[in-house]
Design an enzyme around this catalytic site. Sequence first.
Site, PDB file in Angstrom:
ATOM      1  N   TYR A   1       0.821  -1.217   0.000  1.00  0.00           N
ATOM      2  CA  TYR A   1       0.000   0.000   0.000  1.00  0.00           C
ATOM      3  C   TYR A   1       0.860   1.274   0.000  1.00  0.00           C
ATOM      4  O   TYR A   1       0.394   2.340  -0.374  1.00  0.00           O
ATOM      5  CB  TYR A   1      -0.948   0.021   1.211  1.00  0.00           C
TER       6      TYR A   1
ATOM      7  N   LYS B   1       3.434 -15.449   1.940  1.00  0.00           N
ATOM      8  CA  LYS B   1       3.361 -16.131   0.640  1.00  0.00           C
ATOM      9  C   LYS B   1       4.809 -16.445   0.272  1.00  0.00           C
ATOM     10  O   LYS B   1       5.340 -15.994  -0.752  1.00  0.00           O
ATOM     11  CB  LYS B   1       2.653 -15.194  -0.357  1.00  0.00           C
TER      12      LYS B   1
ATOM     13  N   ASP C   1      -3.264 -17.910   1.027  1.00  0.00           N
ATOM     14  CA  ASP C   1      -4.416 -18.514   0.342  1.00  0.00           C
ATOM     15  C   ASP C   1      -5.009 -19.626   1.192  1.00  0.00           C
ATOM     16  O   ASP C   1      -6.234 -19.754   1.317  1.00  0.00           O
ATOM     17  CB  ASP C   1      -4.032 -19.010  -1.061  1.00  0.00           C
TER      18      ASP C   1
ATOM     19  N   ASP D   1      -5.454  -6.758   5.709  1.00  0.00           N
ATOM     20  CA  ASP D   1      -6.649  -6.016   5.303  1.00  0.00           C
ATOM     21  C   ASP D   1      -7.740  -7.003   4.886  1.00  0.00           C
ATOM     22  O   ASP D   1      -8.890  -6.937   5.318  1.00  0.00           O
ATOM     23  CB  ASP D   1      -6.257  -5.103   4.118  1.00  0.00           C
TER      24      ASP D   1
ATOM     25  N   ASP E   1     -11.091  -8.615   7.439  1.00  0.00           N
ATOM     26  CA  ASP E   1     -12.504  -8.472   7.051  1.00  0.00           C
ATOM     27  C   ASP E   1     -13.176  -9.836   6.935  1.00  0.00           C
ATOM     28  O   ASP E   1     -14.341 -10.009   7.295  1.00  0.00           O
ATOM     29  CB  ASP E   1     -12.640  -7.717   5.720  1.00  0.00           C
TER      30      ASP E   1
END
Length: 376
Positions: free
Chosen positions: A147, A201, A233, A257, A261
Site C-alpha cells: 500500500y 506467501k 491462500d 486487510d 474483514d
Amino acid sequence: MSLTSLKVAALAGDGIGPEVMREAIRVMRAIEARFGLSFAVEQAPVGWAGIDAAGKALPDATLELCHRSDAILFGSVGLPDRDPTIPKEERPERAALLRLRKIFGLYANLRPVRLPKELAYSCPLRPERQGDGLDILVVRELTGGMYFGQPKKTEEVTENGATFKRAIDTMVYTTPEIERIAHVAFKAAQLRRRKLTSIDKANVLENGILWREVVTSVSKQYPEVALDHMFVDNAAMQLMLKPTQFDVLLCENMFGDILSDEAAALAGSLGMLPSASLGAQAAGGLTFGFYEPAGGTAPDIAGKDLANPIAQILSVSMMLRYTFGLNEAAAAIDQAVGRVISSGLRTGDIYNPLDTGSRKVGTTEIGTAIAQSIKA
Ligand code: NAD
C-alpha cells in the site's frame, strides 16, 4: 501505575458515535468504581462535528488534546449525505481519520473477532464449525507493504508498436518493520492462548521469505508462544473451514486487510467488533493507541437508541489492556459483556426473534446493564 497517567481523548464523531461513546464512558466510570482508578477523559469534536464546531474535521484543539493524551478512544466519522461538494481531502474520513493515523505513526492494527456461543445464529458458518465459540485476533502491519511501497505509479509504455498502460505497486518490507509488528503479535499472544500463526506467501514472494525468516527469529524471544506459518491462500480457506484452530494471526498490510474483514464476517455484526491501532512507545513507557469500533457511523440507525455499543465498549477494554496494561480491568469488561449477552439482552443487530430466551433492547439499556455487571 500513577493515576494521573490515564489520559484519554474521547472523540465521539458523527452518527451513532455519540450514543455508543456515552455507553463506553459509562463503562469506564464503572471500572473506576470497581478498581479504584481514575481516568481523565476529555471529549472533543471530530468529523462533521468538528466541521460544525470549528470549521475542520480535525480541529486544532482536538489534535492538541490527542497529543496530551495517552490514548484516543474514537467513535466514527463521516456522513455520506452531508455536503457532497466538500473536497475529498477535507472530508472527515481523510481529514480526521487518515491524518490521525499518520500523525501518531500507528503501525499495528489489532482486530479481535469474538463470537460467543449464544450468538451462533449470527455467524454465517454452520454451528459445528464454530466449536465453543470463536475467539481470533488478527494483527495487521499498517504502514508498510504494497500500500505504501515506492515506486507506485501508472505509466504509458510502448512495446512492439503497441501502446498501453502499466500500473506498478511495490511490496517492500524491512527487517525492523517486520520485527516490531512481530513483537506486538507475540506479546498479544502471551495475553491469550499463546498460539501465533504467521501469514505469508513465502512460496512466491521475496517478502514472504523475509517475513518468515524474521518472525521465526523473533519467536526465539517468546518460547512459550507456539508459532506456525501458513500461506495466505490457505489461511483464507482455513478461516472458513476451521476457524477454531486460530488464536493470533500475524499478517503484513494487504493480507491483513483482507483476512481481518473475512474474520470479521464470522462475528455476524459490526456492532460487536472493536479494534486497536498502536503507535510507537510513548513517553512514560505507555504504548500510544487509537481505539475504535470496526464499523462506521451507521446513519440509518443514528439517534434512535438502536446502535449496539459493544464494539465501542470492547474498544475501552483493548485500551486498558494495550495502552495502560490494566489486564484485570480489561478482563472485567470482557466478562461483563459476556454475562449480559448470556442474560439474553440484544440490540437489533444481534437479535434473533426465534431465540425465546432473549430480549431486544436499546443502546442505553444494554450499556447500563454492562456497566452494572462490572460494578456487581
Ligand atoms: P457502517 O459501518 O456505518 O454501517 C453498515 C451497516 O452496519 C449499517 O446497516 C449499520 O446500521 C450497521 N452497523 C454499524 N455499526 C453498528 C452498530 N454499532 N450497531 C448496529 N448496527 C451497526 O458503514 P457505511 O454505512 O458504509 O458507512 C457510513 C459512514 O461511516 C460513511 O460515511 C463511512 O465513510 C463512515 N465510516 C467511518 C468509519 C470510521 O470512522 N472508522 C469506518 C467505516 C465507515
